[in-house]
Write an enzyme that holds these catalytic residues in place. Structure first.
Site, PDB file in Angstrom:
ATOM      1  N   HIS A  61       0.848  -1.193   0.000  1.00  0.00           N
ATOM      2  CA  HIS A  61       0.000   0.000   0.000  1.00  0.00           C
ATOM      3  C   HIS A  61       0.880   1.237   0.000  1.00  0.00           C
ATOM      4  CE1 HIS A  61      -3.168   2.809   1.204  1.00  0.00           C
ATOM      5  NE2 HIS A  61      -4.000   1.882   0.776  1.00  0.00           N
ATOM      6  N   ASP A  87      -7.989  -5.375   0.015  1.00  0.00           N
ATOM      7  CA  ASP A  87      -8.473  -6.242  -1.070  1.00  0.00           C
ATOM      8  C   ASP A  87      -8.098  -7.707  -0.900  1.00  0.00           C
ATOM      9  OD1 ASP A  87      -9.751  -4.286  -2.681  1.00  0.00           O
ATOM     10  OD2 ASP A  87      -7.791  -3.515  -3.250  1.00  0.00           O
TER      11      ASP A  87
HETATM   12  C1  SDX Z   1      -6.281   0.051  -2.756  1.00  0.00           C
HETATM   13  O1  SDX Z   1      -4.441   4.511  -1.794  1.00  0.00           O
HETATM   14  C2  SDX Z   1      -5.436   3.952  -1.199  1.00  0.00           C
HETATM   15  O2  SDX Z   1      -5.868   4.343  -0.150  1.00  0.00           O
HETATM   16  C3  SDX Z   1      -6.051   2.768  -1.947  1.00  0.00           C
HETATM   17  C4  SDX Z   1      -7.037   1.878  -1.175  1.00  0.00           C
HETATM   18  C5  SDX Z   1      -8.350   2.614  -0.898  1.00  0.00           C
HETATM   19  O3  SDX Z   1      -9.059   2.204   0.022  1.00  0.00           O
HETATM   20  O4  SDX Z   1      -8.696   3.536  -1.666  1.00  0.00           O
HETATM   21  O5  SDX Z   1      -6.483   1.442   0.047  1.00  0.00           O
HETATM   22  C6  SDX Z   1      -7.428   0.631  -2.022  1.00  0.00           C
HETATM   23  O6  SDX Z   1      -6.037   0.480  -3.863  1.00  0.00           O
HETATM   24  C7  SDX Z   1      -5.419  -1.023  -2.103  1.00  0.00           C
HETATM   25  C8  SDX Z   1      -4.226  -1.449  -2.962  1.00  0.00           C
HETATM   26  C9  SDX Z   1      -4.648  -2.567  -3.893  1.00  0.00           C
HETATM   27  N1  SDX Z   1      -3.587  -2.930  -4.831  1.00  0.00           N
HETATM   28  C10 SDX Z   1      -2.962  -4.111  -4.782  1.00  0.00           C
HETATM   29  O7  SDX Z   1      -3.174  -4.949  -3.897  1.00  0.00           O
HETATM   30  C11 SDX Z   1      -2.016  -4.367  -5.918  1.00  0.00           C
HETATM   31  C12 SDX Z   1      -0.713  -4.887  -5.409  1.00  0.00           C
HETATM   32  N2  SDX Z   1      -0.014  -3.804  -4.726  1.00  0.00           N
HETATM   33  C13 SDX Z   1       0.982  -3.045  -5.441  1.00  0.00           C
HETATM   34  O8  SDX Z   1       0.700  -2.827  -6.778  1.00  0.00           O
HETATM   35  C14 SDX Z   1       1.473  -1.823  -4.662  1.00  0.00           C
HETATM   36  O9  SDX Z   1       1.812  -2.240  -3.382  1.00  0.00           O
HETATM   37  C15 SDX Z   1       0.626  -0.541  -4.616  1.00  0.00           C
HETATM   38  C16 SDX Z   1       0.275  -0.047  -6.013  1.00  0.00           C
HETATM   39  C17 SDX Z   1      -0.662  -0.778  -3.829  1.00  0.00           C
HETATM   40  C18 SDX Z   1       1.440   0.574  -3.918  1.00  0.00           C
HETATM   41  O10 SDX Z   1       2.554   0.811  -4.657  1.00  0.00           O
HETATM   42  P1  SDX Z   1       3.640   1.947  -4.361  1.00  0.00           P
HETATM   43  O11 SDX Z   1       3.399   2.644  -3.103  1.00  0.00           O
HETATM   44  O12 SDX Z   1       3.771   2.792  -5.582  1.00  0.00           O
HETATM   45  O13 SDX Z   1       4.961   1.085  -4.168  1.00  0.00           O
HETATM   46  P2  SDX Z   1       5.903   0.551  -5.288  1.00  0.00           P
HETATM   47  O14 SDX Z   1       5.110   0.000  -6.435  1.00  0.00           O
HETATM   48  O15 SDX Z   1       6.919   1.588  -5.621  1.00  0.00           O
HETATM   49  O16 SDX Z   1       6.584  -0.681  -4.575  1.00  0.00           O
HETATM   50  C19 SDX Z   1       7.745  -0.572  -3.764  1.00  0.00           C
HETATM   51  C20 SDX Z   1       8.476  -1.880  -3.842  1.00  0.00           C
HETATM   52  C21 SDX Z   1       8.814  -2.268  -5.290  1.00  0.00           C
HETATM   53  O17 SDX Z   1       9.941  -3.097  -5.216  1.00  0.00           O
HETATM   54  P3  SDX Z   1      11.417  -2.492  -5.581  1.00  0.00           P
HETATM   55  O18 SDX Z   1      11.282  -1.830  -6.936  1.00  0.00           O
HETATM   56  O19 SDX Z   1      11.745  -1.552  -4.477  1.00  0.00           O
HETATM   57  O20 SDX Z   1      12.315  -3.718  -5.636  1.00  0.00           O
HETATM   58  O21 SDX Z   1       7.642  -2.964  -3.359  1.00  0.00           O
HETATM   59  C22 SDX Z   1       7.378  -3.883  -4.418  1.00  0.00           C
HETATM   60  C23 SDX Z   1       7.652  -3.112  -5.732  1.00  0.00           C
HETATM   61  O22 SDX Z   1       7.957  -3.981  -6.790  1.00  0.00           O
HETATM   62  N3  SDX Z   1       5.955  -4.235  -4.304  1.00  0.00           N
HETATM   63  C24 SDX Z   1       5.486  -5.473  -4.462  1.00  0.00           C
HETATM   64  C25 SDX Z   1       4.110  -5.394  -4.207  1.00  0.00           C
HETATM   65  N4  SDX Z   1       3.784  -4.116  -3.915  1.00  0.00           N
HETATM   66  C26 SDX Z   1       4.927  -3.422  -3.976  1.00  0.00           C
HETATM   67  N5  SDX Z   1       6.086  -6.618  -4.782  1.00  0.00           N
HETATM   68  C27 SDX Z   1       5.307  -7.711  -4.875  1.00  0.00           C
HETATM   69  N6  SDX Z   1       3.972  -7.711  -4.653  1.00  0.00           N
HETATM   70  C28 SDX Z   1       3.364  -6.577  -4.323  1.00  0.00           C
HETATM   71  N7  SDX Z   1       2.047  -6.543  -4.098  1.00  0.00           N
END
Ligand code: SDX
Length: 459
Positions: free
Chosen positions: A335, A393
């Protein structure tokens, strides 16, 4: 037109507080933020504001005028786009407050419309206010009958989110008397209509997919019971709503009701800043919610669990995620704000167990797989280092699955619940004298000016 008259009568007699809490809490700090440059240009001071809780903000509104420079912040990692009184999140501690009240208390003690009232008006309703609010919402759940024909323009296999984007946007073509954004009463009417009609429209999207007749709402039922009735009832037989299931669904709606400036809410605010009507703005929010990085993740979690298939395949899946192999990602994890357990995930996990117990599905393969996956991920260095925890989720889809709701409906149910937050945030935006047209700038990296080359001379 008599129907419209009675709508106006009801709305105008509403005695709720119906006021946004005003913005009195912003405090200008005595200290300033000083921006200095290594090339000897004069340094510049910026004011710092504090809210009631949470990080202070540096007011950079005058930065461009003073320096000719913009801030650069793709994804708004460090940018507060507005001030708001509605929802507060402490991502490090895993705290979520609606209007100051902890989500755990609201989920335990309130029903969804009580929380909707709180989010919209800033205070919990007293007995009369609650009665009146419920009554108005209940009596406006029916949609304009011509909407039935509107639905028939969609393919039967259309994704419910595609249908919701279209139908909610189209409400502005049906309810002309609630699109004057400059009139407070008109804004309130739009808010009531959206909250009242979203369950009906969402259930219609489901029935249309199934090829079953639309069910008219039943005023004797509560908001959530009514939604379940319109989803699962049919005109041929009596449908009795299971109270445990209704309570579980109601709690899920509460947990999804608002979440400060997430992507879809920011989309609603951005659209709203142009003066677009509320139905169009909420439709934009629905479109934004659909993405798998946001609300679409609940659907993606189920697809991921299906793909993993069995507990024995988890290590291989986790390996692919860590190696960033193709599209592999642990959906429902991570998140932007929570660097700790999302408090909503804990509550949904509890609800999930209650539902599985009630439906005698305790040995459900999917929940066992999800729990094993969660455990392995929470103990893995990759996820620990990046502070990746289950989000809202991760478990919601399993509850929906147990209820027999098809996967394509999951994000639509999220949208139905979030409509309350979107409309409250939209109303706050419109009433905020500081809000302006949202128009970010850019760091341009394209071609500099060049002259047109006629076809004949191009290589
Ligand atoms: C919601 O914002 C809100 O409030 C949203 C929400 C609401 O109520 O409105 O809470 C609802 O949208 C919940 C989120 C649902 N999405 C997912 O479950 C999808 C999976 N999650 C990721 O896509 C991700 O964690 C995000 C998009 C939710 C957040 O991404 P960020 O803050 O932009 O972080 P990032 O993508 O830069 O990740 C940082 C690191 C990366 O690794 P490195 O490049 O540092 O090596 O963490 C890794 C990412 O690759 N990473 C994950 C991961 N989430 C982040 N790796 C594997 N699996 C994951 N789920």
């Amino acid at each position: 037109m008599s129907g419209n008259k009675s709508i106006r009568y009801n709305f105008h007699n509403f005695i709720g507080t119906n006021k946004q809490v005003d913005h009195t809490e912003i405090v200008m700090k005595e200290k300033l933020a000083t921006l200095s440059f290594s090339d000897g240009s004069p340094s510049i001071d910026f004011p710092i504001f504090g809210g009631t809780i949470g990080p202070d903000v540096i007011d950079v509104r005058s930065l461009y005028a003073k320096t000719g420079k913009f801030t650069y912040d793709p994804g708004f990692m460090s940018t507060a786009s507005c001030r708001s009184n509605i929802t507060y999140i402490d991502g490090d501690e895993g705290i979520l407050l609606y209007r100051g009240y902890p989500i755990e208390q609201l989920a335990e003690k309130c029903d969804f419309l009580e929380v909707a009232y709180l989010i919209l008006n800033g205070e919990l309703p007293n007995k009369n206010q609650k009665f009146e609010f419920d009554d108005i919402v209940t009596k406006h759940t029916m949609v304009h009958d011509q909407m039935n024909f509107f639905f028939r323009g969609f393919r039967r296999d259309a994704h419910p989110m595609a249908v919701l984007c279209g139908v909610v946007g189209a409400l502005s073509a049906f309810y002309h008397d609630s699109i004057n954004i400059h009139d407070e009463k008109s804004r309130d009417i739009a808010a009531f209509r959206l909250i009242a009609k979203l369950p009906t429209i969402t259930a219609m999207a489901y029935k249309y997919n199934m090829g079953q007749p639309f069910m008219y709402p039943k005023n004797s039922l509560s908001y959530t019971e009514n939604f379940l009735y319109m989803m699962f009832g049919n005109p041929c037989e009596e449908y009795k709503v299971n109270p445990v299931i209704a309570r579980a669904m109601d709690r899920i709606l509460i947990l999804h009701a608002d979440h400060e400036q997430n992507a879809s809410t920011s989309t609603v605010r951005l659209a709203g800043s142009t003066g677009a009507n509320p139905f169009a703005c909420i439709s934009a929010g629905i479109a934004s919610l659909w993405g798998p990085a946001h609300g679409g993740a609940n659907e993606a979690v189920l697809k991921m669990l299906d793909e993993i298939g069995d507990v024995k395949n988890i290590p291989d899946f986790i390996k692919r995620v860590k190696e960033k192999d193709g599209q592999a990602m642990l959906m429902g994890f991570g998140h932007r704000v929570y660097k700790n357990y999302d408090p909503r995930a804990k509550l949904i996990q509890k609800t999930c167990h209650e539902v599985l117990e009630e439906l005698d599905m305790k040995d459900n393969k999917l929940i066992k797989l999800a729990m094993a996956l969660e455990k392995i991920a929470l103990e893995d260095d990759y996820f620990i280092k990046r502070k990746l925890y289950p989000n809202v989720d991760f478990y919601s889809g399993i509850v929906y699955k147990a209820l027999g709701i098809p996967v394509s409906m999951y994000t639509a149910i999220f949208a139905l619940a979030r409509t309350v937050g979107w409309i409250a945030q939209w109303k706050e935006l419109i009433a905020d004298p500081e809000q302006k047209l949202s128009r970010p700038r850019q760091l341009f990296t394209g071609s500099k000016r060049r002259e047109y080359v006629p076809f004949a001379k191009r290589k």
